[in-house]
Scaffold this active site. Structure first.
Site, PDB file in Angstrom:
ATOM      1  N   GLU A  48      47.566  -0.322 113.397  1.00  0.00           N
ATOM      2  CA  GLU A  48      46.139  -0.038 113.170  1.00  0.00           C
ATOM      3  C   GLU A  48      45.947   0.725 111.853  1.00  0.00           C
ATOM      4  OE1 GLU A  48      45.678   2.221 116.856  1.00  0.00           O
ATOM      5  OE2 GLU A  48      45.814   4.119 115.455  1.00  0.00           O
ATOM      6  N   LYS A  96      45.801   3.472 108.939  1.00  0.00           N
ATOM      7  CA  LYS A  96      45.989   4.944 108.857  1.00  0.00           C
ATOM      8  C   LYS A  96      44.895   5.499 108.164  1.00  0.00           C
ATOM      9  CE  LYS A  96      49.796   8.270 107.845  1.00  0.00           C
ATOM     10  NZ  LYS A  96      48.990   9.324 107.107  1.00  0.00           N
ATOM     11  N   ASP A 105      42.933   8.047 106.031  1.00  0.00           N
ATOM     12  CA  ASP A 105      43.149   9.323 105.109  1.00  0.00           C
ATOM     13  C   ASP A 105      42.212  10.116 105.105  1.00  0.00           C
ATOM     14  OD1 ASP A 105      44.839  10.532 103.320  1.00  0.00           O
ATOM     15  OD2 ASP A 105      44.094   9.562 101.636  1.00  0.00           O
ATOM     16  N   TYR A 157      41.793   7.790 117.158  1.00  0.00           N
ATOM     17  CA  TYR A 157      42.976   7.039 117.389  1.00  0.00           C
ATOM     18  C   TYR A 157      44.079   7.286 118.462  1.00  0.00           C
ATOM     19  CZ  TYR A 157      44.720  10.382 114.095  1.00  0.00           C
ATOM     20  OH  TYR A 157      45.116  11.529 113.581  1.00  0.00           O
ATOM     21  N   LYS A 160      53.293   3.063 104.749  1.00  0.00           N
ATOM     22  CA  LYS A 160      52.272   3.544 103.626  1.00  0.00           C
ATOM     23  C   LYS A 160      52.097   2.590 102.638  1.00  0.00           C
ATOM     24  CE  LYS A 160      51.744   8.082 103.047  1.00  0.00           C
ATOM     25  NZ  LYS A 160      50.776   9.092 103.051  1.00  0.00           N
ATOM     26  N   CYS A 193      25.911  16.979  69.889  1.00  0.00           N
ATOM     27  CA  CYS A 193      25.456  15.647  70.943  1.00  0.00           C
ATOM     28  C   CYS A 193      25.513  14.451  69.997  1.00  0.00           C
ATOM     29  CB  CYS A 193      23.787  15.588  71.597  1.00  0.00           C
ATOM     30  SG  CYS A 193      23.630  14.036  72.365  1.00  0.00           S
ATOM     31  N   CYS A 204      21.899  12.286  69.556  1.00  0.00           N
ATOM     32  CA  CYS A 204      21.119  12.912  68.705  1.00  0.00           C
ATOM     33  C   CYS A 204      21.474  14.009  67.754  1.00  0.00           C
ATOM     34  CB  CYS A 204      20.047  13.207  69.573  1.00  0.00           C
ATOM     35  SG  CYS A 204      20.142  15.068  70.225  1.00  0.00           S
ATOM     36  N   CYS A 219      23.696  18.893  75.980  1.00  0.00           N
ATOM     37  CA  CYS A 219      22.878  18.819  74.737  1.00  0.00           C
ATOM     38  C   CYS A 219      21.471  19.311  75.199  1.00  0.00           C
ATOM     39  CB  CYS A 219      22.856  17.132  74.401  1.00  0.00           C
ATOM     40  SG  CYS A 219      21.088  16.941  73.570  1.00  0.00           S
ATOM     41  N   CYS A 228      16.302  13.752  73.217  1.00  0.00           N
ATOM     42  CA  CYS A 228      17.700  12.949  73.140  1.00  0.00           C
ATOM     43  C   CYS A 228      17.491  11.797  73.662  1.00  0.00           C
ATOM     44  CB  CYS A 228      18.932  13.830  73.643  1.00  0.00           C
ATOM     45  SG  CYS A 228      20.193  12.766  73.791  1.00  0.00           S
TER      46      CYS A 228
HETATM   47  S1  IVH Z   1      48.785   8.658 115.470  1.00  0.00           S
HETATM   48  C1  IVH Z   1      52.395  10.764 117.333  1.00  0.00           C
HETATM   49  N1  IVH Z   1      47.144   6.980 114.238  1.00  0.00           N
HETATM   50  O1  IVH Z   1      48.550  10.525 109.889  1.00  0.00           O
HETATM   51  C2  IVH Z   1      51.193  10.039 116.519  1.00  0.00           C
HETATM   52  N2  IVH Z   1      47.732   9.039 113.183  1.00  0.00           N
HETATM   53  O2  IVH Z   1      51.120  11.114 109.409  1.00  0.00           O
HETATM   54  C3  IVH Z   1      50.104  10.754 116.131  1.00  0.00           C
HETATM   55  N3  IVH Z   1      46.646   9.224 110.983  1.00  0.00           N
HETATM   56  O3  IVH Z   1      48.676  13.548 111.733  1.00  0.00           O
HETATM   57  C4  IVH Z   1      49.445  10.227 115.103  1.00  0.00           C
HETATM   58  N4  IVH Z   1      45.486   7.718 111.096  1.00  0.00           N
HETATM   59  O4  IVH Z   1      46.496  12.774 110.953  1.00  0.00           O
HETATM   60  C5  IVH Z   1      47.695   8.302 114.237  1.00  0.00           C
HETATM   61  N5  IVH Z   1      45.590   5.584 113.386  1.00  0.00           N
HETATM   62  C6  IVH Z   1      46.439   6.597 113.418  1.00  0.00           C
HETATM   63  C7  IVH Z   1      46.034   7.575 112.269  1.00  0.00           C
HETATM   64  C8  IVH Z   1      46.763   8.833 112.047  1.00  0.00           C
HETATM   65  C9  IVH Z   1      45.614   8.717 110.260  1.00  0.00           C
HETATM   66  C10 IVH Z   1      47.061  10.497 110.495  1.00  0.00           C
HETATM   67  C11 IVH Z   1      47.068  11.711 111.551  1.00  0.00           C
HETATM   68  C12 IVH Z   1      48.620  12.085 111.506  1.00  0.00           C
HETATM   69  C13 IVH Z   1      49.205  11.655 110.553  1.00  0.00           C
HETATM   70  C14 IVH Z   1      50.748  11.628 110.554  1.00  0.00           C
END
Ligand code: IVH
Length: 669
Positions: free
Chosen positions: A116, A118, A120, A227, A315, A409, A412, A427, A432
């Site tokens: 799934e 991750k 950010d 998640y 990542k 500027c 102008c 400006c 302008c």
């Molecule tokens: S699972 C033990 N699932 O990534 C599992 N974490 O580096 C706990 N994060 O602290 C996390 N998307 O803040 C999980 N689909 C996802 C995630 C996710 C982002 C973040 C989360 C966690 C950090 C871990």
């Protein structure tokens, strides 16, 4: 105070009292008398009003209170189950090693995993008890986090109450994010206003969550993706993959995309597939998480020192490329802000060619020591706007040139000024041409006068051909002038002229916003149009009067005065008036002046045939006031069935008690 602020203040007083009373019944007596959905409506209304009128937020507002205590800083919350972190890798080989370790630890077992996105953002844990949101906490050290409930409650996609059959206890984990678009807009606004910009959506999401004032958080474009879970009671979940449909059922946003996989080959395939799709998500993702699906298998795999053996994050490399900084150009915005822009040797980043990147302001350039001729590292921040991340100083040959903001500027030639305490340079020449173009684009834009056909390209032509020298000139355009423009057939000309004609009837707030007065955004424009019945009144207002208007503080007020003091602007208004542009407010909501309710103060109590807020609205529409508590000032008590202490108090004070039937008759009068 303006009429709208007065009624907001009254409404807030009612909401505060009602919500406090419901909290007491809920928390102290465990005997709520209101449906959760209705409670949520009240609470949202309170937050909305408070975000519109921050000056009306009282220290005792339920939005400021956590369990009866005033929220000075964030208090600590112990997580029911610890919030773990994940092992990270950038290497596919390590994903392979991870999967082989699983196979070694669980010999002869099939090991289905879920792949799934991750997300950010910022990790968050929410506790729902019998389906009701109790609190939200940040990750903190994984064992204890900070109570950010009030801020989380402002996020629209977070339900206060779970849908359907909710478990007894649900600790649910997810990631709070700021949308990529929202981030870009927030930074553009901050930049234009001379405020420092956020580095990326994650930082701005984190900053938004740590606001002590939830009204600020409420204005930020935040969302959540859930998640995982912590402690769960009252429902048995045995596999991670069961969670996705459950989240949906409960009304909790989860990831739309996830896959099951049961071999390393499939895992890597999914990781690659996600990499292609994730750029279309509204939020940033920085990797893929691979999780063992079966909780029983997770159990036997256990933990290492700080992370579970059953999950791993892959990542994606941040897409960074190097290129030459050919020049630093200056863009002049609508309000005259000079923004330095990097002119780059074109290069492909995240699938598109980049030749420009914003450098925000001079301070940013100094901080990163960016010089013309440098080899720079480019990244798409928020995957949308390219940014110069750093400089390869090791590749310098001495020919690089330091950059200084121009003192004039570039468009102008007028002098530029740097206001005290601001990073932006402006400006100051309102005539302008660069500012003019941006101003017209803004005036005609969607959020303002919404003139169809008057987009960037058209404005460019109109200004270049000298057909428009000021915003009001739009209204002097004729088919004769327009026919000469490129790609303008008879039909397009007629459409544009019709769009312009239609815009004359736009509400006053759109015009006020469209004028592009520094610091006057949509909410200030609306507040001004609510307060004044026409533009002349606004133009004649004093600094004191302006400051009394909601959403108009000292800075905004000063900017308004300055704008209308400018003879050029006054002339432009005269021309708008001459052209027939509407300069008056909407008539205030019709108040039946002869209603018996006008000028009276009401308290509503007991069970009635219609929600209280709706009844209150009916009273307000007729010029009455609604208050939350009975006092000598109360004119009538509208009492439904099972009216309690308020009824007693009203009787004691000799206040007239009105039953619902009689109330309806009064309404009709
Ligand atoms: S699972 C033990 N699932 O990534 C599992 N974490 O580096 C706990 N994060 O602290 C996390 N998307 O803040 C999980 N689909 C996802 C995630 C996710 C982002 C973040 C989360 C966690 C950090 C871990």
């Amino acid at each position: 105070m303006a009429e709208t602020e007065v009624s907001a203040a009254e409404r807030l007083a009612v909401l505060r009292t009602e919500i406090a009373e419901h909290n007491r019944r809920y928390y102290e007596e465990s005997a709520p008398t209101i449906a959760d959905r209705d409670y949520d409506r009240l609470y949202r209304e309170l937050l909305d009003l408070e975000s519109h009128y921050p000056q009306l937020i009282m220290a005792d507002s339920p939005s400021r209170l956590i369990g009866g205590r005033s929220q000075k800083a964030f208090s600590q919350i112990a997580h029911r189950a610890p919030m773990l972190s994940l092992d990270n890798t950038y290497s596919e080989d390590e994903v392979g090693a991870f999967y082989r370790r699983l196979e070694k630890l669980l010999p002869n077992e099939k090991i289905p995993v879920v792949v799934e996105p991750k997300v950010d953002g910022v990790a968050i844990s929410l506790l729902y008890e019998k389906g009701r949101l109790r609190y939200a906490a940040t990750r903190g050290d994984g064992v204890t986090g900070e109570d950010v409930s009030q801020n989380i409650r402002t996020i629209r996609s977070v339900p206060q109450q779970l849908k359907g059959e909710a478990p007894k206890l649900l600790e649910v984990r997810g990631e709070v994010f700021m949308t990529k678009d929202g981030f870009a807009k927030l930074n553009a606004d901050r930049s234009e206003a001379g405020l420092p910009v956020f580095a990326n959506p994650r930082n701005s999401a984190a900053g938004s969550l740590k606001q002590l004032d939830p009204a600020i958080t409420a204005q930020r474009p935040l969302g959540v993706v859930f998640y995982g879970t912590g402690v769960v009671e009252g429902i048995e979940i045995t596999r991670h993959s069961q969670l996705f449909p459950l989240l949906k059922k409960w009304g909790l946003p989860g990831s739309e995309l996830w896959w099951k996989a049961d071999s390393l080959g499939q895992i890597l395939e999914r990781i690659h597939e996600l990499d292609k799709l994730r750029h279309n998500f509204p939020y940033e993702t920085d990797g893929a998480v691979v999780k063992v699906d079966a909780f029983a298998q997770r159990e036997s795999l256990g933990m290492t020192a700080k992370s579970p053996r059953w999950a791993m994050a892959f990542k994606y490399e941040a897409e960074r490329v190097e290129t030459k900084l050919l020049d630093i150009l200056i863009q002049v915005g609508r309000t005259g802000t000079l923004t330095p822009v990097a002119a780059l040797q074109p290069v492909v980043v995240s699938g598109s060619t980049v030749a420009r990147a914003t450098l925000h302001n001079e301070d940013e350039i100094k901080r990163k020591d960016i010089r013309i001729g440098d080899t720079v590292v480019i990244e798409k921040a928020g995957e949308v706007i390219p940014a110069v991340v750093s400089v390869r100083t090791d590749l310098r040959d001495g020919a690089e040139k330091e950059f200084g903001m121009p003192s004039k500027c570039p468009i102008c030639g007028s002098k530029v000024v740097k206001e005290e305490g601001q990073v932006a340079v402006r400006c100051v020449n309102a005539q302008c041409p660069a500012q003019l173009k941006r101003r017209i684009e803004h005036f005609a834009g969607r959020g303002a006068m919404d003139i169809e056909g008057l987009g960037e390209a058209m404005v460019e032509q109109l200004v270049a051909r000298d057909l428009v020298r000021e915003v009001s000139d739009i209204y002097s355009l004729t088919s004769k002038g327009l026919n000469e423009l490129e790609r303008m057939g008879e039909k397009s000309v007629a459409n544009l002229l019709e769009g312009i004609e239609l815009s004359k009837r736009q509400p006053l707030w759109r015009l006020l916003f469209g004028l592009g007065i520094l610091h006057v955004g949509v909410s200030a424009a609306r507040a001004l149009a609510d307060y004044f019945s026409n533009l002349d009144e606004l133009m004649a207002a004093s600094a004191d009067e302006l400051q009394r208007i909601p959403d108009v503080g000292e800075v905004v007020g000063a900017s308004i005065l300055q704008f209308f003091r400018e003879p050029g602007n006054r002339e432009m208004i005269a021309k708008l008036r001459g052209a027939g542009v509407r300069l008056t407010s909407d008539p205030k909501a019709a108040t039946a002046t002869d209603s018996q309710i006008k000028g009276t103060t009401w308290v509503i109590t007991g069970t009635l045939g219609q929600p209280r807020e709706e009844l209150a609205e009916l009273i307000r529409q007729r010029g009455g006031k609604v208050s939350g508590s009975v006092s000598k000032k109360t004119s009538f008590l509208l009492a439904g069935e099972e009216a309690g202490s308020k009824l007693e108090k009203a009787k004691k004070l000799g206040i007239k008690v009105v039953a619902e039937e009689e109330f309806r008759r009064l309404l009709a009068s």
